[in-house]
Design an enzyme around this catalytic site. Structure first.
Site, PDB file in Angstrom:
ATOM      1  CD  GLU A 221      -3.101   0.781   2.216  1.00  0.00           C
ATOM      2  OE1 GLU A 221      -4.100   1.526   2.196  1.00  0.00           O
ATOM      3  OE2 GLU A 221      -2.910  -0.081   3.097  1.00  0.00           O
TER       4      GLU A 221
ATOM      5  N   GLY B  47      -8.708   4.647   7.344  1.00  0.00           N
ATOM      6  CA  GLY B  47      -9.469   4.473   8.566  1.00  0.00           C
ATOM      7  C   GLY B  47      -8.778   3.564   9.563  1.00  0.00           C
TER       8      GLY B  47
END
Length: 485
Positions: free
Chosen positions: A174, A216
């Protein structure tokens, strides 16, 4: 008599010839018009399409891209033509209701079926990449995480697209995706790809940007250190892009995305209370009741879990930025560092270098707080604005921002304070380096073709990565970068 017959015959022939010639002329004109219309009719567009489902911790979004099929090696500009946000939470929240996943995906997948020409369906790849929400679920219950992906796979295979798989990407991947995306679009790998006119503040325009990503459930920091050895091998990536080698530092902090950080703070602060938590990170007058069991669910709050004399507790906002900031700092353990430099929790972090693009939740929060309309404000200005914002009464705030969902509105004080705490105290940005942060909007990573495998092999130094849009279909959702229709 004969002369009269001959005259009538000539007249008859002349009339017929004129009729035939006239009819032929009309036919010719029609033919010419038809040819003209055919010549001017636009040729069928020779394009390819791709569908990506970005399965984050709090929600899933479907993106549809198209790009010219005739470009050499399928390289070309990728256009985002559609975005569809799935109704409901992130896919990890469906672990206990697997039978609802099919319906969860239906609306946006049906939308994709309508947007993409039917003749192109079978050749349109579909990818689903899940991030930190599913990483947490896998930590908690690997079999359940596999079941979620299995049901997602079965559902997506029901559509007549070319499904290429659903998987959970690592935090390192990521971070790599965000770094490559920003620098690819800024033209940092090659001058030919200069899509944006952004220039670093001073310094070398050829230098790469660092990437700051906030979700999140996790947050990533990725950049090229200046003349620094990466002391922790797990934080090192080695790429060869367009003939140039890059040694990149990256780290993904699981549980330090803004949602999970808030849960950690609440789990920490609820200890020693009587079931009423007076919280400075919420506005004065704000109240909400939460279940203790819900707060302790998941791996991120386990370190704070303890037996409490109540099953639910009430949050009462007091709206004090400085106290909120101090409470957040307790989440960052900076008391030890086994390396020459650390961020927090004993994680190696080389000295910051160059400009940084901050996207995802960094941008959403800062945009709401009006910190993105000009050059990055100074720390002092942002702190002053945050103090005023957090102290605003909840009743007044709801009236002024009536179109914003209460859950999001209630958390902007915490989120803004958390971002400042993370950047200043977690990553150690200073007054000098702070001005090098650019809040750039959200950047979408897209798992296309064999790109994930290429990143992995490149990280191990096994092959050179030439970033082509056959293997890389990235697109930032920025008004001055992408070309959404």
């Amino acid at each position: 008599m004969e002369d009269r017959k001959e005259s009538e015959l000539k007249s008859f022939c002349s009339r017929n010839i004129l009729i035939i010639l006239g009819f032929s002329s009309i036919i010719a004109v029609i033919a010419l018009i038809a040819v003209g219309l055919t010549q001017n009719k636009p040729l069928p567009e020779n394009v390819k399409y791709g569908i990506v489902l970005d399965a984050g911790s709090s929600h899933t979004s479907l993106y549809i891209y198209k790009w010219p099929a005739e470009k050499e090696n399928d390289t070309g500009v990728v256009h985002q033509i559609e975005e569809c946000k799935l109704k409901g939470p992130g896919i990890s929240r469906y672990a206990q209701r697997l039978n609802e996943i099919d319906a969860y995906l239906t609306e946006c997948m049906e939308r994709a079926s309508q947007v993409i020409p039917k003749s192109q369906h079978q050749g349109t790849p579909v990818y689903l990449g899940a991030t930190a929400g599913m990483r947490l679920l896998r930590m908690e219950n690997e079999q359940l995480a596999d079941k979620v992906l299995s049901v997602v796979t079965k559902s997506l295979n029901n559509y007549h697209f070319d499904f290429h798989g659903a998987r959970i990407i690592t935090g390192q991947e990521e971070g790599a995706y965000g770094w490559i995306t920003i620098n690819y679009l800024l033209g940092k790998f090659t001058q030919k790809l200069s899509w944006l006119n952004l220039k670093p503040n001073g310094g070398n325009s050829q230098g790469t940007y660092g990437a700051l990503d906030l979700g999140g459930a996790s947050t990533q920091i990725t950049f090229v250190p200046q003349n620094e050895r990466i002391e922790s091998p797990s934080n090192a990536l080695h790429f060869r892009l367009y003939g140039k080698d890059y040694s990149v530092y990256t780290h993904s902090f699981l549980c330090y995305g803004k949602d999970q950080a808030l849960r950690q703070k609440l789990a920490k602060d609820i200890q020693g209370t009587n079931g009423i938590l007076r919280d400075p990170c919420f506005h004065p007058g704000y109240e909400i009741v939460m279940n203790v069991s819900e707060l302790y669910s998941g791996p991120c709050t386990k370190r704070f879990e303890m037996t409490l004399p109540f099953d639910e507790f009430q949050i009462q906002g007091t709206g004090n930025y400085q106290q909120c900031h101090e409470s957040i700092l307790e989440l960052f353990n900076t008391s030890y560092c086994p390396y020459s430099h650390c961020s927090f929790n004993g994680i190696f972090l080389p000295p910051l270098h160059g400009d940084f693009g901050a996207f995802s939740a960094y941008y959403y929060v800062m945009e709401f707080l009006n910190f993105t309309s000009e050059e990055t404000p100074t720390q002092e200005k942002m702190i002053d604005s945050m103090e005023k914002f957090c102290s605003q009464p909840w009743k007044e705030l709801k009236t002024y921002f009536g179109d914003v969902k209460e859950k999001y509105l209630s958390e902007y004080c915490f989120s803004g304070a958390y971002i400042l705490s993370l950047l200043l105290n977690g990553y150690h940005f200073t007054a000098d380096s702070w001005k090098n942060i650019h809040f750039m909007g959200k950047v979408i990573w897209v798992l296309a073709g064999l790109w994930a495998d290429w990143v992995t092999e490149a990280a191990l130094g096994l092959k050179e990565v030439g970033v082509s849009l056959l293997s890389l279909a990235w697109c930032p959702v920025l008004p001055f970068t992408c070309n959404p229709s």
